[in-house]
Design a protein around this motif. Structure first.
Motif, mmCIF file in Angstrom:
data_model
loop_
_atom_site.group_PDB
_atom_site.id
_atom_site.type_symbol
_atom_site.label_atom_id
_atom_site.label_comp_id
_atom_site.label_asym_id
_atom_site.label_seq_id
_atom_site.Cartn_x
_atom_site.Cartn_y
_atom_site.Cartn_z
ATOM 1 N N ARG A 223 0.847 -1.189 0.000
ATOM 2 C CA ARG A 223 0.000 0.000 0.000
ATOM 3 C C ARG A 223 0.884 1.241 0.000
ATOM 4 N NH1 ARG A 223 -2.986 0.846 5.756
ATOM 5 N NH2 ARG A 223 -1.098 1.069 6.990
ATOM 6 N N VAL A 224 0.364 2.294 -0.592
ATOM 7 C CA VAL A 224 1.112 3.539 -0.776
ATOM 8 C C VAL A 224 0.345 4.661 -0.099
ATOM 9 C CG1 VAL A 224 1.951 5.171 -2.523
ATOM 10 C CG2 VAL A 224 1.981 2.712 -2.985
ATOM 11 N N ARG A 225 1.063 5.507 0.633
ATOM 12 C CA ARG A 225 0.429 6.648 1.282
ATOM 13 C C ARG A 225 -0.016 7.655 0.223
ATOM 14 N NH1 ARG A 225 -0.428 8.369 6.093
ATOM 15 N NH2 ARG A 225 0.960 6.939 7.154
ATOM 16 N N TRP B 65 -4.568 5.723 2.180
ATOM 17 C CA TRP B 65 -3.790 4.645 1.570
ATOM 18 C C TRP B 65 -4.443 4.165 0.282
ATOM 19 C CZ3 TRP B 65 0.779 3.717 3.773
ATOM 20 C CH2 TRP B 65 0.949 4.123 5.094
ATOM 21 N N ARG B 66 -3.574 3.739 -0.628
ATOM 22 C CA ARG B 66 -3.999 3.138 -1.893
ATOM 23 C C ARG B 66 -3.183 1.860 -2.087
ATOM 24 N NH1 ARG B 66 -4.304 5.982 -7.834
ATOM 25 N NH2 ARG B 66 -3.255 4.263 -8.866
ATOM 26 N N THR B 67 -3.855 0.753 -2.397
ATOM 27 C CA THR B 67 -3.187 -0.534 -2.583
ATOM 28 C C THR B 67 -3.395 -0.987 -4.025
ATOM 29 O OG1 THR B 67 -3.660 -1.134 -0.288
ATOM 30 C CG2 THR B 67 -3.051 -2.922 -1.781
#
Length: 155
Positions: free
Chosen positions: A92-94, A111-113
């Motif tokens: 996951r990316v902030r 968050w984006r996964t």
């Protein structure tokens, strides 16, 4: 401030003269939406909009979308069936984004996964395996600064 969780998947396919574009979007605040576009045998078809039930459930994608030929007096609606699976394909990316809107700004944090999605659609009597290039899950806190009714002003 709202908390928005959901999934977004965009897919394409081209086979034997048929082109298909499918977008699936599910948001805990704004609902579930589907968009389908098909071109086959010189005809264009399309459909979509909000759907009542979710499309994503613990790794399984399933649903349907009504579509029809895109010309005046085409009339007859058909149902396309969507099926598939998804899983996380990376860490996951902030996320932190600010978007200007006419009434103020939207500040998004969370968050984006990234997801790997395998999706098929049964449309016009054919089953098409789609290539899903853009797919992700999200868990965001969204603040709309300056939106009428929030009591906050744009800065």
């Amino acid at each position: 401030m709202t908390r928005e969780k959901g999934h977004a998947v965009a897919c394409l396919a081209e086979k034997d003269g048929m082109q298909v574009s499918l977008e699936l979007y599910e948001n805990s605040t704004f609902g579930t939406h589907v968009s389908l576009s098909v071109e086959a045998d010189g005809q264009q078809y399309g459909g979509g909009g909000p759907v009542e039930r979710g499309l994503f459930d613990r790794g399984v994608i399933s649903g349907q979308v009504a579509y029809s030929r895109l010309e005046e007096d085409a009339g007859d609606q058909r149902i396309a069936r969507v099926a598939g699976s998804y899983e996380a394909s990376g860490p996951r990316v902030r996320v932190r984004e600010v978007h200007p809107e006419p009434w103020g700004k939207v500040v998004t944090r969370g968050w984006r996964t990234p997801l790997a999605a395998d999706v098929t659609v049964n449309v016009l009597g054919r089953q098409m395996e789609l290539n899903c290039g853009e797919a992700f899950a999200f868990d965001l806190r969204v603040k709309r600064v300056g939106e009428p009714g929030t009591g906050e002003r744009t800065r």
